[in-house]
Each structure stands twice: as C-alpha cells, then as structure tokens.
Design a protein around this motif. Structure first.
Motif, PDB file in Angstrom:
ATOM      1  N   CYS A 106       0.860  -1.350   0.129  1.00 46.02           N
ATOM      2  CA  CYS A 106      -0.040  -0.077  -0.071  1.00 46.02           C
ATOM      3  C   CYS A 106       1.061   1.424  -0.084  1.00 46.02           C
ATOM      4  CB  CYS A 106      -0.933  -0.030   1.280  1.00 46.02           C
ATOM      5  SG  CYS A 106      -0.132   0.399   2.879  1.00 46.02           S
ATOM      6  N   CYS A 109       2.863   1.816   3.463  1.00 45.28           N
ATOM      7  CA  CYS A 109       3.886   1.060   3.599  1.00 45.28           C
ATOM      8  C   CYS A 109       4.998   1.396   2.602  1.00 45.28           C
ATOM      9  CB  CYS A 109       3.673  -0.172   3.345  1.00 45.28           C
ATOM     10  SG  CYS A 109       2.618  -0.937   4.753  1.00 45.28           S
ATOM     11  N   ASN A 127       4.588  -4.742   5.794  1.00 45.34           N
ATOM     12  CA  ASN A 127       3.284  -4.851   5.574  1.00 45.34           C
ATOM     13  C   ASN A 127       2.438  -4.331   6.514  1.00 45.34           C
ATOM     14  OD1 ASN A 127       2.137  -7.130   7.225  1.00 45.34           O
ATOM     15  ND2 ASN A 127       4.222  -7.619   6.670  1.00 45.34           N
ATOM     16  N   CYS A 128       1.058  -4.303   6.248  1.00 42.67           N
ATOM     17  CA  CYS A 128       0.206  -3.737   7.168  1.00 42.67           C
ATOM     18  C   CYS A 128      -1.162  -4.628   7.108  1.00 42.67           C
ATOM     19  CB  CYS A 128       0.060  -2.296   7.430  1.00 42.67           C
ATOM     20  SG  CYS A 128      -0.847  -1.605   5.824  1.00 42.67           S
ATOM     21  N   CYS A 131      -2.196  -4.514   3.345  1.00 43.71           N
ATOM     22  CA  CYS A 131      -1.454  -4.810   2.085  1.00 43.71           C
ATOM     23  C   CYS A 131      -0.385  -6.172   2.578  1.00 43.71           C
ATOM     24  CB  CYS A 131      -0.520  -3.822   1.724  1.00 43.71           C
ATOM     25  SG  CYS A 131       0.998  -3.591   2.810  1.00 43.71           S
ATOM     26  N   ARG A 169      -2.494   1.113  12.137  1.00 49.30           N
ATOM     27  CA  ARG A 169      -2.638   0.503  11.112  1.00 49.30           C
ATOM     28  C   ARG A 169      -2.035  -0.934  10.957  1.00 49.30           C
ATOM     29  NH1 ARG A 169       1.539   2.652   8.218  1.00 49.30           N
ATOM     30  NH2 ARG A 169       2.124   1.390   6.647  1.00 49.30           N
TER      31      ARG A 169
HETATM   32 ZN    ZN Z   1       0.542  -1.520   3.894  1.00 56.78          ZN
END
Ligand code: ZN
Ligand code: ZN
Ligand code: FE
Length: 749
Positions: A106, A109, A127-128, A131, A169
């Motif tokens: 995303c 990120c 990542n989060c 994503c 997030r």
């Molecule tokens: Zn992300």
C-alpha cells in the motif's frame, strides 16, 4: 450499459456507501450500492465512458480510511435502474471465512520503506493490515500468525505495540515484522552457497543484475527469474537457459512513467496496471523503445507490470530501470517456491539466488489481463485474484469440486452462491505439475471446509484430471463436455439467471466431444441444464495427432488435401519438403494417427502456416497470434465465402479463396484480415440463424480463440449491431483456466 463491481476490503463503516452515492449522483448514473458479507456490491448504469470514469475514480478518490483488497468488475447489459439508491444489506447468508489474496504493497508502507528516517527503511517484508501476503502464507485457518509462515518469528516490542494497538495501521496485521524481528533476505551463488545476508544481499543482487546476470528472486508466490530488460545479451541467455525460445516475457518497471515510455496505454490499461491486484497487463509496444528486442520479438504487444512487494520495490528503485520478471521454472513446469527446490531446478539457469526465510506455503503465479473491447479480459487469473470467489446469480444445492481439464488448469470449489477458483496450476503434463494439482485440490477442500456432493471433470478419457476424478470420486463424478463448460463459465460470470438460454460459441484448440472426436468450434444452444450442438466446422484430419499442434504445416496440408485432393501435392504455397508431404498424405489416406477434428484453433494455425507464417511453434497459440498481428496491419473489409450444410460449416470455399489469393499475390496482411472477417461472418450467420429458429438473442463467446483481440472486438461489435446481447469473459479467462467455473455451475441441479 451496466457496470457491476464487487469490492472486497475494509469498506464497511468508513463512509464508503455515501462516497459511492456521491460519485454516482455526480455522473448521473443509476443503480445501487450495498454492503454484503465480503465488502461492497455496486451496480451503476449509464454511458460506457461515464462508467469507465466511475471505475477509475473509485480507486483514486475512495475515503481515506477505506481499503480495497480486491475489485472484480464487469460490464453487463442494462437492468433498467431508475435512480441511485443505497440499499439495505440483504440476505445475511452463512458467513464463510474468506481468505484474502496477496495484496500489493500500500501507499503508506511504500512511504515507510522509502524513508531513510523510518525504522522500516528498505525493509523488504514491510506490510500492514491493508497490504502484504495472505493466500501464500496461510497454512491453516483461522488466519492467525500461528497459522502462517510467520509463526517462527517473534515480534519485537515495537512491532508488538503496533500489533496490539486498536488504532494502529498494524492492529492484528498477522505478518507484521521489521528489520529487528522479521524475516530477511540472503543471497546465494549459482550453486546455492550463502554469500550475503540482509542489506548486503540486496546491494549485491542489484550489482549482479546490472552486470547482466540472471538472478532468481523469491517473491510472494514463488521465484522470478530477473534480468536487465534492456540488456539483449542477458535476455537471450535467459531464454536459452530456460528453454523458452520465443514466448514473450513480462517486464516489471520501477514506475508508471517507465511503462509509458515503452508502451502506449489507455486509461483502462493504466487502471489495470495500478490496480490492487497488480496483474501483468498486455499492452501495445511503442516503436523504438529501449526494451531488448528478444523480450517479445515479432510481437506488437508487451506484458508490463509494477512492483507489488516491498522487495520488488526496493530492487527496482535501486536498479532505476525495467527488468524481465518471469516465473522461475523450466517451460511447462510449475513455479519454484522453496529454496531447495529452486537451487536444484534452477541450476544452470540462475547466476544467483535472492532468497528469504519467510516460507511460501502456497505458490501463486502472476496474473495476466488484457483490455479488449474496452473490457478487462483475464488471460490468467492467479495472484491478487485467487482465492476470491466468483459470485453466482443463484445458489448451488450441494457443495461441488470442479477438477478442470488439462491446459492452463485451475480447480474450483463451489458452495452456495460462490465458486472459489484456484490459482493458476498450469498444463498437467509434468510430474511436478500433477503434484501441484493434487496438492491444490486437497488444499482447497480443506481451506474452504467443503465435502463435495458432486465432483465434475472433463469428458476427455486421457486427461489426468479425469482419471483422478474416476480414481477418487467414483459415483460422485459427473463428466461435462469441455466446450459446454466454457459456455457455462461465460453464462455464470455474466449473471445469467437459472432459467437462461443462450447461443454459445465455444471456439478453441481441443476439447473431447460426445462423439469421441476432438471438437473445437461448437455453436450450441445452452442452458445450465444441458446443450445442443447446432453448428461446427466440417471435420478435418490432424496428421500426426498432437504433433499438429506443434507443427501447423501439418494442419495446413490436411486442409489443402481435403480441398484439392492429390493436386495439393504440387501446391507451392507451403514450404514443406516433398517427401514429408507425400508421407503425410499416405497417413491421412490410411487413417493412421490422423484423428478427425473440428478445431477452430487448429484452423487458425493451418491458415497461418499456409500463408508462410509459423510452420512450427514453440508455445501455445503462437501461429494464431502471428496471424492476428498480421491481420491488424490490413484495412481489408472483404471475406471468403462460407457454405453451411446440415449444421456443418465447410472450410473448402474458405481454403480455395485463400489459395486463389496466394496465387494472385494478394498481400498476406489482407489474406489474414479476410480470414478473420470470415470467422466473424460465420459467427454472425450462425447466431442469426439460431435466433430465427429459437428466438434466443443472447450470444456467449468463450474458448481460447476469443483471446484474439481483433476477432473478439469485431465479433462483439457486429453482434451488438445486429441487436444481440453479447456475453464475454471479464472475471475468468476465456481459455481453459476458466473451465473449472463452468464445471462447478454444471452442478446446479
Ligand atoms: Zn501497507
Ligand atoms: Zn519488529
Ligand atoms: Fe478449451
């Protein structure tokens, strides 16, 4: 026209429906938006241009806190909505655990890994919640860290704080990790000896690629072979080593500007390239671009895509130029996904390996799409899409398992109104592919917790998938004719209701017929309960059977021989050694290894060979693609005569016409174009005749032949002019990758 969009994501309770309402009102579109079990369902009606804009604006203008994980869309016939409404959520059916696809990195990120002051600067596994990997790292459900390949990494206090903070997030982002607690990359030499870890590994890999080496890079669903896309020597070496002689290879660019410098792209193509699924998009090459010639030599198209993992992003931004990124396998084998596997299978191919210690549980190839007739037509539905379901316009009464067929295979499981198609498995002709196939069946039955009441296979007695079905499922196995399955898949993804009847045109290379011959040009009346074959090409012989697929000159000779008899021996229009000609004709006369076929795909091959294109091919549909590209260079409007007798479409007048043109030195481009026009004529005439007989005015176009953009666009346009409703593929591929959907819906009962 109607645009139907199914969004999977964090789109509920974030102001998404009012946002959609505003967009629709502004553009004067009619329809509705509603929350469903996976996300949001939208239907809007209006002019095509407005609908395109609407589609593009959703991505760009969506509410800040909403997140889109998947966005399947298709353009359909109008349903006649009067205004735009926010509808109440309907039918809270059983909420099945949905497993998300792998989601491209995303924006947030991306910013973090670009920022030297951020603790995740250049961390390749950033990542989060919005994503990162999902499908490829999940071992068991529920989706918890303990059930993923992240289970061996213990979060550091900082990551743990993010993970446990509701407003963060990364709240419950299962693969959350950082430099100090997560996986890392390592570089190995060609023999698999460890060389560098972490940052050093990336730096060295970048140097290798810059120097012209081929590096196997472990991504999200498997290894890619990566080399400098502007270095002709490197590309040629990669082709030689991979034994991939001519098939075009995909190019990954650092950014959209790079793509625009190398290719001509329109708004829908740009949207597809940027979409959350990040597929490879087949676009028009720009003349004189700086991409090495042998990337897609002789082709006017190029497969392009953007980095979709942090690792790819870091690599590409250091390289500052495009790379070939092709699945790491020998031609026809599944993509390599584990270190040991990669080291042994890629020995002699890769000069180095950029691997990492986050295990891939489920391999998954890149997806491929192409914009045809202003719609997104899937060529391969895999990473980014699998395993999101295709939503049916009705419910299946019993759970079903669909085994697919043989080429570009996928499997599917269906339950209620959802069919979950697997990732791309490939052609089932190597032991590795067969293993992957059987693993995937087990995997899907387990993941979706399905005990199939009906199992569906192809009719072909020789396919591994059919034999597998017979061996394991006995009485529960139902066999469905290949081309009928193609048409069913097209009906289902186009929302055709349970009682619908369509005129189906299934044109492709090979499919086992109910009369035990090889079909491939089926014009049928079809419903979900059955089909009646109405027209097909007049059967012709394939001297050498499967050899004819690799050697189109064999089909050319057969077509000429059946049209002109012994005279074809003297014809100059084929560059074939005399001895071989005579030998093949003997074979056909004596019926030795010369099965009958009505294949449309082979007809394209044969005509290509006749006008001197490919006598031999090294990848599937190569000759037909060459014929299409040649035809695109001509504005010829004429066509060849077609004669239909007792439901058989004769090829002889067509072949005679082509030979006359060859003898009269008509340019090959014009012959190729006239041939395409003729196939469109055949479709228009057959559809017209069947509409006259039955009153049905919906035509479904399916089968690999409809990946031909010229044919699909002209047929689509002309059928619409004649007042037909035309169904084409926008969710699953028209090729055999979509067969499992058709098989699954055949279990409708
Ligand atoms: Zn992300
Ligand atoms: Zn950490
Ligand atoms: Fe097929």
């Amino acid at each position: 026209m109607r645009l139907k969009i199914h969004i999977t994501g964090a789109v509920q309770g974030v102001g998404f429906r009012p946002f959609v309402y505003r967009l629709a009102e502004e553009a004067g579109l009619r329809g509705y938006v509603l929350n469903d079990t996976n996300g949001v369902l939208i239907e809007v009606e209006g002019e095509k241009q407005e609908l395109d804009r609407f589609l593009i604006r959703i991505d760009i203008e969506k509410p800040e806190i909403s997140k889109i994980y998947g966005m399947q869309h298709s353009f359909l016939e109008e349903a006649g909505y009067k205004d735009f409404k926010i509808r109440e959520s309907e039918g809270q059916g059983e909420r099945r655990v949905s497993i998300l696809p792998d989601i491209a990195i995303c924006d947030e990120c991306s910013k973090e890994i670009d920022d030297p002051d951020n603790r995740r600067f250049e961390y390749p596994f950033t990542n989060c919640t919005n994503c990162g990997p999902r499908f490829t790292i999940i071992e068991e459900i529920p989706y918890d860290r303990q059930n993923t390949s992240m289970k061996n990494f213990n979060m550091c206090p900082e990551c743990w704080t993010e993970y446990s903070h509701v407003l963060d997030r990364r709240f419950h982002a299962q693969p959350d990790a950082c430099h100090s607690c997560g996986p890392w990359v390592s570089l190995y030499d060609a023999k698999g000896n460890s060389m560098f870890d972490k940052e050093g590994a990336i730096e060295r890999a970048v140097d290798l690629i810059k120097e012209g080496d081929i590096v196997a890079v472990k991504g999200i669903g498997g290894y890619h072979l990566i080399c400098d896309a502007m270095n002709e020597d490197a590309v040629v070496r990669l082709r030689k080593r991979k034994q991939r002689e001519e098939k075009p290879m995909a190019v990954m660019f650092p950014d959209m500007e790079g793509i625009k410098a190398a290719a001509i792209i329109n708004d829908l193509e740009e949207r597809a390239i940027n979409s959350v699924e990040r597929p490879i998009v087949i676009v028009q090459k720009k003349e004189g671009n700086s991409i090495a010639r042998s990337v897609s030599e002789g082709n006017s198209t190029l497969g392009v895509f953007l980095p979709y993992t942090p690792l790819h992003r870091i690599l590409l931004s250091k390289l500052k130029g495009p790379v070939i990124a092709t699945s790491a396998n020998m031609t026809d084998e599944p993509i390599a996904s584990h270190e040991k596997d990669a080291f042994s299978r890629l020995e002699g191919i890769a000069d180095g390996f950029l691997a990492h210690n986050r295990e891939i549980f489920r391999r998954c190839d890149d997806s491929v799409v192409r914009i045809i007739a202003e719609r997104q037509v899937p060529v391969r539905r895999s990473r980014g899409f699998a395993p999101l379901p295709v939503i049916l316009p009705f419910k299946l009464k019993v759970p079903v398992l669909a085994l697919g067929s043989y080429m570009n295979n996928t499997i599917a499981v269906g339950i209620d109104d959802k069919v979950y198609l697997s990732q791309h498995i490939g052609d089932l002709d190597t032991p590795l592919a067969v293993d992957f196939y059987e693993e995937t069946i087990d995997d899907f039955l387990r993941l979706f917790d399905i005990k199939p009441g009906i199992v569906v296979s192809d009719l072909h007695p020789g396919y591994h998938s059919t034999k597998f079905g017979e061996r394991h499922f006995g009485k529960r196995l139902k066999k469905v004719q290949h081309h009928y399955a193609h048409i069913l898949s097209c009906m289902a993804e186009n929302d055709m209701p349970e009682d619908a009847e369509v005129i189906g045109m299934a044109f492709d290379g090979t499919g086992y017929g109910t009369d035990n011959t090889i079909w491939g040009s089926e014009v049928m009346i079809a419903s979900y309960r059955g089909f009646k074959r109405a027209f097909h090409l007049q059967p012709y012989k394939l001297p050498g059977g499967d050899m004819a697929v690799k050697e189109p000159w064999r089909t050319a000779l057969s077509l000429l021989y059946s049209t002109f008899g012994e005279k074809s021996l003297d014809m100059e229009c084929m560059a074939i050694p005399e001895k071989e000609k005579a030998f093949l004709i003997e074979m056909m006369k004596k019926d030795i290894n010369s099965p009958l076929t009505t294949s449309m795909g082979r007809l394209f091959d044969g005509v290509a060979a006749m006008i001197g294109l490919n006598q031999r091919v090294s990848y599937h549909a190569q000759a037909a693609i060459a014929l299409e590209q040649l035809a695109l260079r001509s504005g010829e409007g004429g066509s060849y005569p077609v004669v239909v007798k007792s439901s058989m479409i004769g090829h002889m007048p067509l072949i005679k016409g082509i030979v006359d043109d060859i003898n009269n030195s008509v340019p090959k481009e014009d012959i190729a174009r006239k041939f395409h026009n003729t196939i469109t004529d055949i479709i228009i005439n057959a559809a017209g005749s069947l509409r006259g007989d039955t009153g049905i005015s919906v035509v479904a176009l399916s089968g690999g032949v409809f990946q031909n953009a010229l044919l699909l666009e002209s047929t689509f346009g002309r059928l619409q002019e004649k007042g037909f409703t035309v169904l084409i593929h926008q969710i699953v591929p028209p090729n055999d990758g979509g067969i499992s959907l058709g098989q699954a819906v055949s279990a409708i009962q």
